[in-house]
Design a protein around this motif. Structure first.
Motif, PDB file in Angstrom:
ATOM      1  N   PRO A 108       0.838  -1.211   0.000  1.00 13.10           N
ATOM      2  CA  PRO A 108       0.000   0.000   0.000  1.00 13.10           C
ATOM      3  C   PRO A 108       0.866   1.252   0.000  1.00 13.10           C
ATOM      4  N   ARG A 109       0.402   2.261  -0.690  1.00  9.44           N
ATOM      5  CA  ARG A 109       1.185   3.499  -0.815  1.00  9.44           C
ATOM      6  C   ARG A 109       0.941   4.398   0.393  1.00  9.44           C
ATOM      7  N   ILE A 110       2.020   4.945   0.945  1.00 10.16           N
ATOM      8  CA  ILE A 110       1.916   5.850   2.100  1.00 10.16           C
ATOM      9  C   ILE A 110       1.471   7.223   1.610  1.00 10.16           C
ATOM     10  N   LEU A 111       0.305   7.653   2.054  1.00  9.94           N
ATOM     11  CA  LEU A 111      -0.178   8.992   1.716  1.00  9.94           C
ATOM     12  C   LEU A 111       0.327  10.038   2.696  1.00  9.94           C
ATOM     13  N   ARG A 112       0.390   9.635   3.983  1.00 14.72           N
ATOM     14  CA  ARG A 112       0.830  10.604   4.994  1.00 14.72           C
ATOM     15  C   ARG A 112       1.309   9.851   6.224  1.00 14.72           C
ATOM     16  N   LEU A 113       2.375  10.355   6.847  1.00 12.70           N
ATOM     17  CA  LEU A 113       2.890   9.826   8.104  1.00 12.70           C
ATOM     18  C   LEU A 113       2.999  10.994   9.077  1.00 12.70           C
ATOM     19  N   ARG A 114       2.207  10.939  10.139  1.00 15.74           N
ATOM     20  CA  ARG A 114       2.117  12.088  11.054  1.00 15.74           C
ATOM     21  C   ARG A 114       2.369  11.640  12.491  1.00 15.74           C
ATOM     22  N   PRO A 115       3.411  12.167  13.141  1.00 16.40           N
ATOM     23  CA  PRO A 115       3.603  11.880  14.572  1.00 16.40           C
ATOM     24  C   PRO A 115       2.562  12.618  15.414  1.00 16.40           C
ATOM     25  N   THR A 116       2.136  12.002  16.513  1.00 19.38           N
ATOM     26  CA  THR A 116       1.218  12.616  17.464  1.00 19.38           C
ATOM     27  C   THR A 116       1.830  12.533  18.863  1.00 19.38           C
ATOM     28  N   ARG A 117       1.114  13.037  19.848  1.00 16.69           N
ATOM     29  CA  ARG A 117       1.625  13.028  21.221  1.00 16.69           C
ATOM     30  C   ARG A 117       1.651  11.626  21.824  1.00 16.69           C
ATOM     31  N   THR A 118       0.992  10.669  21.182  1.00 15.90           N
ATOM     32  CA  THR A 118       0.966   9.306  21.721  1.00 15.90           C
ATOM     33  C   THR A 118       1.482   8.262  20.739  1.00 15.90           C
ATOM     34  N   GLY A 119       1.703   8.607  19.485  1.00 15.29           N
ATOM     35  CA  GLY A 119       2.135   7.595  18.526  1.00 15.29           C
ATOM     36  C   GLY A 119       2.297   8.167  17.133  1.00 15.29           C
ATOM     37  N   LEU A 120       2.010   7.334  16.140  1.00 11.44           N
ATOM     38  CA  LEU A 120       2.096   7.711  14.736  1.00 11.44           C
ATOM     39  C   LEU A 120       0.767   7.417  14.064  1.00 11.44           C
ATOM     40  N   VAL A 121       0.417   8.253  13.098  1.00 15.29           N
ATOM     41  CA  VAL A 121      -0.778   8.035  12.278  1.00 15.29           C
ATOM     42  C   VAL A 121      -0.312   7.851  10.844  1.00 15.29           C
ATOM     43  N   LEU A 122      -0.598   6.679  10.294  1.00 17.92           N
ATOM     44  CA  LEU A 122      -0.145   6.309   8.956  1.00 17.92           C
ATOM     45  C   LEU A 122      -1.373   6.162   8.062  1.00 17.92           C
ATOM     46  N   ARG A 123      -1.461   6.959   7.023  1.00 18.66           N
ATOM     47  CA  ARG A 123      -2.581   6.882   6.075  1.00 18.66           C
ATOM     48  C   ARG A 123      -2.107   6.165   4.814  1.00 18.66           C
TER      49      ARG A 123
END
Length: 447
Positions: free
Chosen positions: A73-88
């Motif tokens: 799957p192609r990574i659209l967005r990788l965003r760090p947060t205060r508790t982890g990572l959000v991978l779209r």
């Protein structure tokens, strides 16, 4: 070397004592690099790749090139947060969101994070939330949580997101849990969250009022025994009928009025005409359903009938139910299962047997039942929440003492609305004492 040793020691100390600080300073960067480096190999090992298409294979043969590799799957967005990572992720043709959900445990081990959850955002797009540490061990709510009318933050989810109680989306809720499982703390968070809002709170606490009566300054009506509860519920039914008469009079149904302006509930009325919404909190529903004599049985039938009517018809009139109990099954008598069917929001803390978990999630999700019976006894406040869609998640409310909840209710006591239909059940309270002003040295002494 000394600087490296100091940094490593500081990182280890933070990871042990302050996992949130460790994640924000070191963990997020390390996890991001690990995900980007291992991504292709991990997706292939987890079976989340698809073989190359026929036209790519034909093109490789025509140009005498090596066969293309399988595509993840192609990574659209990788965003760090205060508790982890959000991978779209953008799924490849032939993949399904269930494939990603089934591989979450393998992704957790491969990427070295604490937890992984996934949800489908839209067709072909999946959001994978990775948690860097156990956010439910020490709950820390965000300083600025999103709030809207009748939508309040009450707990933290295991993926680091804030769990909101949205009464307009899920009007009625059921909260189950054994003794010392965290139901009372969850209820205090509900009351503390609703206190600053323009809403009438109605409480029924048949444990002689030990849970809700300390918060009485923010309640428009309270009942501490089944007899008073019956009168209060029937008064609420009468209030509901009056609200429907108001909506009927203000519907503005005519040929010249656009459909968007036609009123069907209180939220379609003008603000100056809109009745105040009412949230009814029942602390222990079994005390309303148990009986020992014929008179108590007749009273019980009237109470359950009133609750069922409020659950079926109260949403459009702005009346919302929040029912708590240790068990909520058919052994409580006729009408209970009908009432439970109207309670869309389900929250289960630690329960003593699988049957109690089935009462909450048996008609929602078998996985949620299994998760509810696995809550350990040493983690009070951890709960499983779900709704009629089948989705569920682990949550934990921040520990709020009774003193803190009382202070919040006293602070917002001036926002307690007067509901004429419930005036007879308004708790009689003495005015708050004024703050003492220390005497100065020159002040005259009084006898």
């Amino acid at each position: 070397m000394v600087a490296v040793v100091v940094v490593v020691a500081a990182a280890g100390l933070l990871r042990w004592r302050r996992p949130a600080w460790y994640w924000l300073t070191f963990g997020a960067l390390v996890a991001t690099v690990r995900v980007l480096v291992r991504y292709v190999s991990v997706m292939e090992a987890c079976g989340l790749t698809v073989p190359p298409s026929r036209w790519r294979l034909a093109l490789a043969r025509m140009t005498n090139r090596p066969a293309p590799e399988s595509r993840p799957p192609r990574i659209l967005r990788l965003r760090p947060t205060r508790t982890g990572l959000v991978l779209r992720l953008k799924l490849q043709p032939g993949q399904d969101a269930f494939d990603v959900a089934a591989a979450t445990d393998r992704l957790r081990h491969s990427f070295g994070v604490y937890g992984v959850t996934s949800r489908e955002l839209r067709s072909g797009v999946v959001e994978v939330r990775m948690t860097g540490y156990d956010v439910l061990q020490r709950v820390q709510m965000p300083a600025t949580a999103e709030t809207r009318p009748m939508r309040i933050p009450v707990a933290l989810r295991e993926d680091g997101a804030v769990h909101h109680r949205d009464y307009r989306a899920v009007p009625h809720g059921l909260t189950l849990g054994a003794t010392e499982s965290g139901k009372s703390v969850y209820q205090r968070n509900l009351v503390a969250g609703l206190a600053p809002h323009h809403v009438a709170l109605v409480g029924i606490d048949c444990k002689q009022g030990v849970e809700l009566f300390p918060l009485a300054r923010r309640f428009s009506a309270l009942a501490d025994n089944p007899d008073t509860a019956l009168d209060l519920l029937e008064a609420l039914v009468g209030h509901m009928e009056e609200v429907y008469q108001l909506i009927r009079a203000e519907q503005r149904i005519s040929v010249a009025v656009p459909d968007a302006e036609i009123a069907a509930d209180i939220w379609d009325l003008r603000e100056d005409l809109r009745p105040v919404p009412v949230v009814v909190l029942v602390d222990e529903v079994a005390e309303l359903a148990l009986f020992a004599t014929k008179d108590e049985e007749r009273r019980r039938d009237r109470i359950i009938t009133a609750l069922v009517r409020l659950a079926q018809l109260g949403r459009a009139a702005g009346i919302y139910l929040e029912i708590c109990g240790q068990r909520f099954g058919s052994e409580l008598g006729k009408g209970i299962t009908m009432l439970r069917a109207q309670l869309t929001g389900r929250t289960a803390h630690r329960v003593n047997d699988e049957t109690s978990a089935n009462m909450a999630f048996g008609d929602v999700s078998p996985d949620a039942v299994l998760a509810a019976i696995q809550i350990p006894t040493d983690t009070p406040g951890v709960a499983v929440t779900g709704d009629s869609t089948g989705g569920w998640a682990r949550i934990r409310a921040p520990h709020t003492t009774l003193r803190e909840a009382v202070n919040i209710c006293n602070k917002h006591a001036d926002r307690t609305p007067d509901v004429p239909a419930l005036a007879a059940f308004r708790p009689a309270l003495a005015p708050l004492p004024k703050a003492r002003v220390p005497l100065s040295k020159t002040a005259p002494a009084t006898a």
